[in-house]
Design a protein around this motif. Sequence first.
Motif, mmCIF file in Angstrom:
data_model
loop_
_atom_site.group_PDB
_atom_site.id
_atom_site.type_symbol
_atom_site.label_atom_id
_atom_site.label_comp_id
_atom_site.label_asym_id
_atom_site.label_seq_id
_atom_site.Cartn_x
_atom_site.Cartn_y
_atom_site.Cartn_z
ATOM 1 N N UNK A 49 0.792 -1.218 0.000
ATOM 2 C CA UNK A 49 0.000 0.000 0.000
ATOM 3 C C UNK A 49 0.825 1.269 0.000
ATOM 4 N N UNK A 50 2.140 1.144 -0.102
ATOM 5 C CA UNK A 50 2.993 2.333 -0.147
ATOM 6 C C UNK A 50 3.182 2.783 -1.590
ATOM 7 N N UNK B 232 -7.102 10.311 6.104
ATOM 8 C CA UNK B 232 -6.793 10.704 7.481
ATOM 9 C C UNK B 232 -6.090 12.054 7.537
ATOM 10 N N UNK B 233 -5.446 12.454 6.458
ATOM 11 C CA UNK B 233 -4.796 13.774 6.404
ATOM 12 C C UNK B 233 -5.865 14.808 6.090
ATOM 13 N N UNK C 60 1.953 13.404 2.643
ATOM 14 C CA UNK C 60 1.097 12.551 3.465
ATOM 15 C C UNK C 60 1.693 11.149 3.567
ATOM 16 N N UNK C 61 2.152 10.607 2.456
ATOM 17 C CA UNK C 61 2.724 9.266 2.478
ATOM 18 C C UNK C 61 4.095 9.236 3.150
ATOM 19 N N UNK C 62 4.873 10.305 3.012
ATOM 20 C CA UNK C 62 6.158 10.376 3.715
ATOM 21 C C UNK C 62 5.912 10.331 5.218
ATOM 22 N N UNK C 63 4.939 11.116 5.673
ATOM 23 C CA UNK C 63 4.589 11.130 7.096
ATOM 24 C C UNK C 63 4.167 9.733 7.570
ATOM 25 N N UNK C 64 3.351 9.068 6.767
ATOM 26 C CA UNK C 64 2.883 7.731 7.115
ATOM 27 C C UNK C 64 4.046 6.743 7.210
ATOM 28 N N UNK C 65 4.973 6.798 6.253
ATOM 29 C CA UNK C 65 6.094 5.855 6.260
ATOM 30 C C UNK C 65 7.047 6.130 7.414
ATOM 31 N N UNK C 66 7.255 7.418 7.740
ATOM 32 C CA UNK C 66 8.127 7.753 8.890
ATOM 33 C C UNK C 66 7.486 7.262 10.174
#
Length: 181
Positions: free
Chosen positions: A41-42, A147-148, A169-175
Amino acid sequence: MIIIDSQAVQNTCNASMESKGFCFYKATNGIKRHLAVDTLGFPFFTHCTKASVSDDAGLIEMLTQNIKYFRAKPMNIPKITILLDHGYHPEHLTQELEKVYPQIMQKIKFERSTKPSNQEKAAQGKSGFVPAIARWVIERSNAWMERCKILVKNFERTLPNATTKLNLCFVRLMIKRLATS
């Protein structure tokens, strides 16, 4: 495997004319977010277009912008499977992508996601919504985006800014996922 989907998002009054379009299929005035994700999902690739751009045209733009990824892939390893929903037309996509990079179909292949029929649902004892195999991965990624707060509607004046917000948004999720492990 790469899973592809597009999501229409409404504009706010702040969004500029450059990023506005109307999608008749999804009945939305705004933008479309085109997303290619891996099996976890990434994101592989992200791209934003006006909502009036068809799903096929948006996918072609997204893959064309990232054609270096496919050029760098060696020929001797298995093809990348790109899983599409029934809103895409693989024959048209193949023709258009071969104009950009003639060897691309030696490196990728398109597959349509399976859609369970009513008879298959009845045989399994299920009715109503039944998730298609592997399609739930992209829908989960769309739910992560929702969610963002900044991504619930399109607040951006330009399409590149909208794409950047999506990537952030995805960078935040992966971190966040790395921090917990």
